[in-house]
Design a protein around this motif. Structure first.
Motif, PDB file in Angstrom:
ATOM      1  N   LYS A 165       0.856  -1.191   0.000  1.00  0.00           N
ATOM      2  CA  LYS A 165       0.000   0.000   0.000  1.00  0.00           C
ATOM      3  C   LYS A 165       0.886   1.233   0.000  1.00  0.00           C
ATOM      4  O   LYS A 165       1.906   1.269   0.677  1.00  0.00           O
ATOM      5  CB  LYS A 165      -0.925   0.004   1.219  1.00  0.00           C
ATOM      6  N   SER A 166       0.482   2.246  -0.770  1.00  0.00           N
ATOM      7  CA  SER A 166       1.233   3.493  -0.851  1.00  0.00           C
ATOM      8  C   SER A 166       0.462   4.609  -0.161  1.00  0.00           C
ATOM      9  O   SER A 166      -0.734   4.774  -0.384  1.00  0.00           O
ATOM     10  CB  SER A 166       1.495   3.870  -2.310  1.00  0.00           C
ATOM     11  N   ILE A 167       1.172   5.379   0.664  1.00  0.00           N
ATOM     12  CA  ILE A 167       0.576   6.467   1.430  1.00  0.00           C
ATOM     13  C   ILE A 167       0.760   7.782   0.675  1.00  0.00           C
ATOM     14  O   ILE A 167       1.769   7.998   0.001  1.00  0.00           O
ATOM     15  CB  ILE A 167       1.243   6.573   2.816  1.00  0.00           C
ATOM     16  N   ASN A 168      -0.219   8.679   0.816  1.00  0.00           N
ATOM     17  CA  ASN A 168      -0.125   9.964   0.140  1.00  0.00           C
ATOM     18  C   ASN A 168      -0.946  11.018   0.878  1.00  0.00           C
ATOM     19  O   ASN A 168      -1.887  10.691   1.607  1.00  0.00           O
ATOM     20  CB  ASN A 168      -0.642   9.853  -1.294  1.00  0.00           C
ATOM     21  N   THR A 169      -0.555  12.276   0.711  1.00  0.00           N
ATOM     22  CA  THR A 169      -1.351  13.404   1.174  1.00  0.00           C
ATOM     23  C   THR A 169      -1.318  14.502   0.118  1.00  0.00           C
ATOM     24  O   THR A 169      -0.378  14.601  -0.668  1.00  0.00           O
ATOM     25  CB  THR A 169      -0.816  13.986   2.502  1.00  0.00           C
ATOM     26  N   GLN A 182       9.089   7.954   3.721  1.00  0.00           N
ATOM     27  CA  GLN A 182       8.890   7.223   4.965  1.00  0.00           C
ATOM     28  C   GLN A 182      10.250   7.009   5.618  1.00  0.00           C
ATOM     29  O   GLN A 182      11.192   6.559   4.967  1.00  0.00           O
ATOM     30  CB  GLN A 182       8.246   5.850   4.709  1.00  0.00           C
ATOM     31  N   LEU A 183      10.336   7.315   6.909  1.00  0.00           N
ATOM     32  CA  LEU A 183      11.562   7.106   7.664  1.00  0.00           C
ATOM     33  C   LEU A 183      11.261   6.166   8.821  1.00  0.00           C
ATOM     34  O   LEU A 183      10.282   6.342   9.539  1.00  0.00           O
ATOM     35  CB  LEU A 183      12.104   8.432   8.205  1.00  0.00           C
ATOM     36  N   PHE A 196      10.701   4.397  -3.926  1.00  0.00           N
ATOM     37  CA  PHE A 196       9.554   4.603  -3.055  1.00  0.00           C
ATOM     38  C   PHE A 196       9.496   3.469  -2.053  1.00  0.00           C
ATOM     39  O   PHE A 196      10.129   2.430  -2.217  1.00  0.00           O
ATOM     40  CB  PHE A 196       8.252   4.716  -3.841  1.00  0.00           C
ATOM     41  N   SER A 197       8.749   3.706  -0.999  1.00  0.00           N
ATOM     42  CA  SER A 197       8.644   2.718   0.075  1.00  0.00           C
ATOM     43  C   SER A 197       7.684   1.615  -0.327  1.00  0.00           C
ATOM     44  O   SER A 197       6.594   1.888  -0.840  1.00  0.00           O
ATOM     45  CB  SER A 197       8.152   3.393   1.360  1.00  0.00           C
ATOM     46  N   VAL A 198       8.090   0.394  -0.087  1.00  0.00           N
ATOM     47  CA  VAL A 198       7.247  -0.749  -0.450  1.00  0.00           C
ATOM     48  C   VAL A 198       6.308  -1.052   0.718  1.00  0.00           C
ATOM     49  O   VAL A 198       6.398  -2.084   1.383  1.00  0.00           O
ATOM     50  CB  VAL A 198       8.100  -1.981  -0.832  1.00  0.00           C
TER      51      VAL A 198
END
Length: 966
Positions: A165-169, A182-183, A196-198
């Motif tokens: 799932k990919s997060i976004n704002t 993402q850290l 990008f973060s998996v």
């Protein structure tokens, strides 16, 4: 460069330690914090020196130790979410300084770090920030904290599979979101080959997560390149503060009422072990394993990938059917074009050779007028063709030629090969195994050294320009860090390994070729079609096409048969670079070094001052299966530095902060990103914030160096930097043509009157693709009305420049055929977006009522920009919970709704309908054995929905879980 930077790191580290040791005035206090009613110790309670950033937290036994490098007296604040704060004056060293705190209905007391890279109350944050703390994490209604992120204000998720799932704002959502950072414990969570973060596949397990902080919008001034749409920081639990053994087991079912699979089992195990000795040395280990059947992508809508538009029909009614989640049917040929350009010349050459060059049927048949009946053609053959050649002319050549001359027989029709549904090609046996370990040593009460390993492997499905089956891929992160009260220095590496991952469309196309080559399949299809039209009176076009496909598909490998499985196994175990396989061979690495020092305490907090810097190396190593690195290794270097100064003014009623960062990458000019923010206290616990931020994003490693065949081999994705463009001579000798003009030219070819004048060149910027940037303006308000009602609202306006998009171009080959390329470019002009959000929390009688609504709108667009805002205008969340509705029994329910919107991507485009869903859980706490039993579900009404077009629909997941020592 690496040696110079390493020496600089050690020099910086020595400076930090020396500066700390030089301060001789130390005051040390210690004690414990417990619940006044139950007398039980409370872990995670914050102990902060008032007016400073000096802070610590209680451990699992509720104990704390705090060393303060300033003279007494000073005041400490004891605070914890859900409890009333206590202030206590300290006059000198003290042990057994114990506190009992009472539960209280107080909101907005969380301390955040991400907004300013220094601790501050969330009410006083200069920019919007969302947070999940320990108290919230225990009561989540979603299966995991990562799933629950979408309940935060302004947050949306694109779900490509169960675990990916990919997060976004704030708009411009995408499947693999390169605009959101993402850290994890300070480490960039991206897969360096993908940029990008998996999801959370190599992130933190729920059992080890201490808190999540999420910054919507740009954050480059503090965190560097990327994060143009947002940054999320996830922090794991310290083994000093959370000790002992913990485990959680969750079991459930999904795919309820799913015709593809029927009910399937879901299982997840999490284990955490932590131990500390004498508050000096500590170790931690975690293990998490998830196993389930993934959601299946089954959108078989007919789609024109060139025009990014839908077509009517299915495989039975449209000879050019190209299903969205069907692969191998991307291969397309025009019936007239293939006869004109391939079949007719080949057969004519064969007949010429058979006659020793004495007879060319084309010179004879070209003299016949169009529309001549087929019997007349046969009579003409008997009269004009030598007897020995009549069978060859009639059987091999004449039907095709007759079809060309009589266009009512051979239509101007595209035909695609018969593809395979995704479920025949992709591995849906989802697994996720992640583990971590760390060693911690405290040199002093405030200086800690950490050696940490995070490693994860799994099987999942990801959507990019294609659907990628990620099988047995792994990512490892390895970190060394030294941190203190006012500084940190860390270095880490991220090692990406693609395992057995492959591209589904290439797999489908190559299985087709293994069963029968296209050079054989298309002539069989066309000859059968013409034969059916000539010999079967009254036959319809649809019937002729069905007969043609039936004959051409004879010998096609059927899923599940030994022939299919053997071909599939061979292709997925051969690399893309070999030209016969679909497998990646990615071993890309990232090396990152950074440090920061906070001079605020050294300056007696007259002003807050922080400085920091970072250095990063990408080592692209895909063996030619993703990047242009088959023969040459590719390294990309990036470095940057930042500073921030902040000052409270007007009797601490107003805080002004100025930040700036400079970054430089190997392939791009240096870039300065400033930020200005102000927070005005209009009443106690009521603040108005205003900020101007800038952000930027370098083109990804793939934007720069990708060289990859996709869409069943019909398109090549290449990087947009000048060296990649010139590899294919696109800047000089072989300038390609635009997509629109190429399709116009194809129309003229199909009409039998090729018109090369229709082709128009696409002129790339000789500078190649460049970083995109954003100017972000935000105004917000966050305040407590009384102690039970919290309001958080913001509005933003963003202006993007050099927005990175992509174009399709067509390059003419030596044989006059055309090759399709996808190339990243910058849109000219500006892209604007704006929006806002409102969040409310209300506490009443033990119940927590919450709700938020978000609005995002796309503004101006340049003419050459393909709209991929990919965000609903309105979405909202409602929540209701009670930690203890009766003794030891609690519940939580979340309702989510979002509006319909249009999704545009390089894979597929289409409407995402509006949907609503409910997540819920009830839990029973068993204090006597430090355990909790939770019964819950996501999408409990089982109303299937999808978040992004071309991805699978998501149904309910019902589960029961047991957690020991959470």
């Amino acid at each position: 460069m690496n040696k110079i930077f390493t020496k600089a790191i050690f020099a910086f580290l020595l400076l930090c330690i020396t500066g700390l040791v030089a301060q001789a005035q130390n005051v040390t206090i210690s004690g414990s914090v417990s619940d006044k009613a139950t007398k039980e110790p409370i872990p995670g309670v914050g102990i902060t020196v008032k007016g400073t950033t000096i802070a610590t937290a209680t451990n699992m036994s509720g104990k704390y130790t705090l060393t303060v490098k300033q003279a007494a007296p000073f005041t400490i604040v004891i605070s914890y979410v859900g409890y009333a704060s206590i202030e206590k004056e300290v006059t000198g060293n003290a042990s057994n300084l114990d506190f009992e705190i009472e539960t209280a209905t107080v909101l907005g007391q969380e301390v955040v770090i991400s907004a300013s890279r220094t601790p501050e109350r969330i009410l006083e944050s200069p920019v919007s920030v969302e947070r999940m703390g320990p108290a919230v994490l225990k009561e989540l209604s979603a299966p995991s904290f990562y799933d629950a992120l979408t309940n935060m204000k302004g947050v949306e998720i694109s779900a490509q599979s169960l675990t990916f799932k990919s997060i976004n704002t704030r708009g411009f959502n995408s499947n693999g979101n390169t605009r959101f950072n993402q850290l994890v414990d300070g480490m960039d969570n991206q897969a360096p080959g993908l940029n990008f973060s998996v999801g959370n596949i190599i992130g933190i397990s729920d059992l080890d997560l201490d808190n999540v902080e999420l910054l919507p919008g740009a954050s480059s001034a503090l965190y560097g390149a990327g994060g143009i749409s947002g940054t999320m920081l996830m922090t794991s639990k310290s083994p000093f503060d959370y000790q002992g053994a913990s485990f959680s087991y969750k079991s459930g079912i999904n795919h309820v009422n799913d015709n593809n699979t029927g009910n399937q089992q879901y299982n997840q195990l999490d284990v955490r072990l932590a131990k500390a000795w004498n508050n000096k040395f500590a170790v931690k280990a975690t293990f998490s394993f998830l196993q389930a059947k993934d959601w299946q992508a089954d959108n078989y809508s007919n789609f024109d990938r060139n025009g990014r538009a839908f077509k009517a029909g299915d495989r039975a009614s449209d000879p050019a059917y190209d299903g969205i989640n069907v692969y191998g049917d991307e291969s397309s040929q025009n019936m007239r074009s293939i006869v004109q350009q391939s079949i007719e010349p080949t057969i004519r050459a064969g007949i010429l050779a058979a006659s020793g060059g004495a007879f060319n049927p084309k010179t004879v048949l070209d003299n016949l007028p169009a529309g001549t009946s087929y019997p007349a053609y046969l009579n003409f053959i008997n009269a004009n063709v030598p007897a020995p050649l009549r069978p060859a002319v009639s059987g091999q050549y004449l039907p095709f030629y007759f079809g060309l001359k009589n266009q009512t027989i051979l239509p101007n029709q595209e035909v695609t090969r018969t593809g395979y549904n995704e479920n025949a090609l992709v591995d849906y046996n989802t697994q996720s195994l992640k583990t971590s370990g760390s060693l911690h040593y405290r040199f002093t009460p405030t200086i800690e050294g950490i050696a940490q390993i995070n490693w994860g492997t799994g099987t999942s499905v990801y959507t990019g320009s294609d659907r990628y089956s990620l099988r047995n891929f792994s990512i490892g992160q390895y970190k060394l860090e030294l941190k203190g009260q006012d500084f940190f220095v860390r270095g880490y590496t991220t090692q990406e390994r693609s395992g057995d991952s492959y591209i589904s469309s290439i797999l489908g196309a190559f299985i087709n070729e293994a069963s029968k080559t296209s050079q054989t399949w298309y002539p069989q299809y066309i000859s059968t079609y013409i034969g059916a039209k000539l010999t079967t009176p009254g036959i319809t076009d649809a019937q002729a096409h069905a007969a043609a496909r039936n004959v051409a598909d004879q010998g096609r490998f059927v899923p599940g048969t030994p022939q299919f499985e053997a071909a599939k196994d061979k292709i997925v175990n051969s690399t893309i670079a070999s030209g016969t396989g679909a497998k990646f061979d990615d071993k890309t690495n990232l090396y990152h070094y950074e440090g920061m020092y906070n001079f605020s305490n050294a300056l007696n907090n007259v002003v807050e001052l922080q400085v920091g810097g970072s250095y990063r190396i990408y080592q692209l190593r895909s063996g030619g299966t993703i990047f242009d690195d088959l023969t040459d290794k590719i390294d990309i270097n990036e470095y940057g530095a930042f500073a921030q100064i902040a000052k409270k003014m007007f009797d601490d009623k107003f805080k002004l902060a100025l930040s700036g960062r400079y970054d430089k990458s190997s392939n791009f000019d240096g870039r300065f990103t400033p930020r200005v923010s102000g927070v005005l206290t209009v009443a106690p616990d009521n603040n108005i914030r205003v900020s101007y931020q800038t952000g930027y994003r370098n083109p990804t490693t793939q934007n720069q160096y990708i060289d990859l065949s996709v869409a069943g081999g019909l398109q090549r994705l290449i990087g947009g930097i000048p060296s990649m463009l010139e590899k294919y001579h696109m800047l000089t000798t072989d300038i390609p043509y635009t997509d629109v003009s190429y399709r116009a030219f194809l129309g003229s070819v199909a009409a039998g009157a090729p018109n090369p004048a229709l082709l128009k060149q696409y002129n790339f910027d000789p500078r190649g693709v460049r970083p995109e940037s954003v100017q972000a303006y935000e105004v917000g308000y966050k305040g407590l009305l009384g102690s039970r009602f919290l309001i958080d609202a913001y509005a933003y306006y963003n202006t993007y420049k050099n927005f990175i998009t992509a174009v399709d171009v067509f390059q003419q080959n030596d044989d006059n055929s055309f090759s399709k390329f996808g190339v990243p470019v910058n849109a000219t002009g500006k892209v604007t977006s704006y929006g806002g959000a409102l969040g409310l929390d209300y506490l009443i009688g033990g119940y927590n009522l919450s709700g938020n609504v978000s609005y995002n709108k796309l503004g101006d667009l340049p003419t050459d920009y393909i709209n991929d805002f990919n965000t609903p205008e309105i979405r909202y969340n409602l929540g209701l919970g009670n930690k203890e509705i009766i003794k030891n029994f609690g519940f939580n329910v979340n309702y989510r709704w979002q509006d319909k919107f249009y999704w545009n991507s390089s894979f597929a485009s289409g409407d995402v309908p509006s949907f609503n869903t409910i997540d819920a859980q009830v839990n029973l706490k068993i204090p006597s054995v430090k355990s909790m039993v939770k019964l819950g579900g996501s999408n409990i009404l089982n109303k299937y929905y999808f978040t992004s077009y071309g991805n699978p629909s998501i149904g309910a997941l019902y589960y029961i879980g047991f957690t020991f020592n959470p």
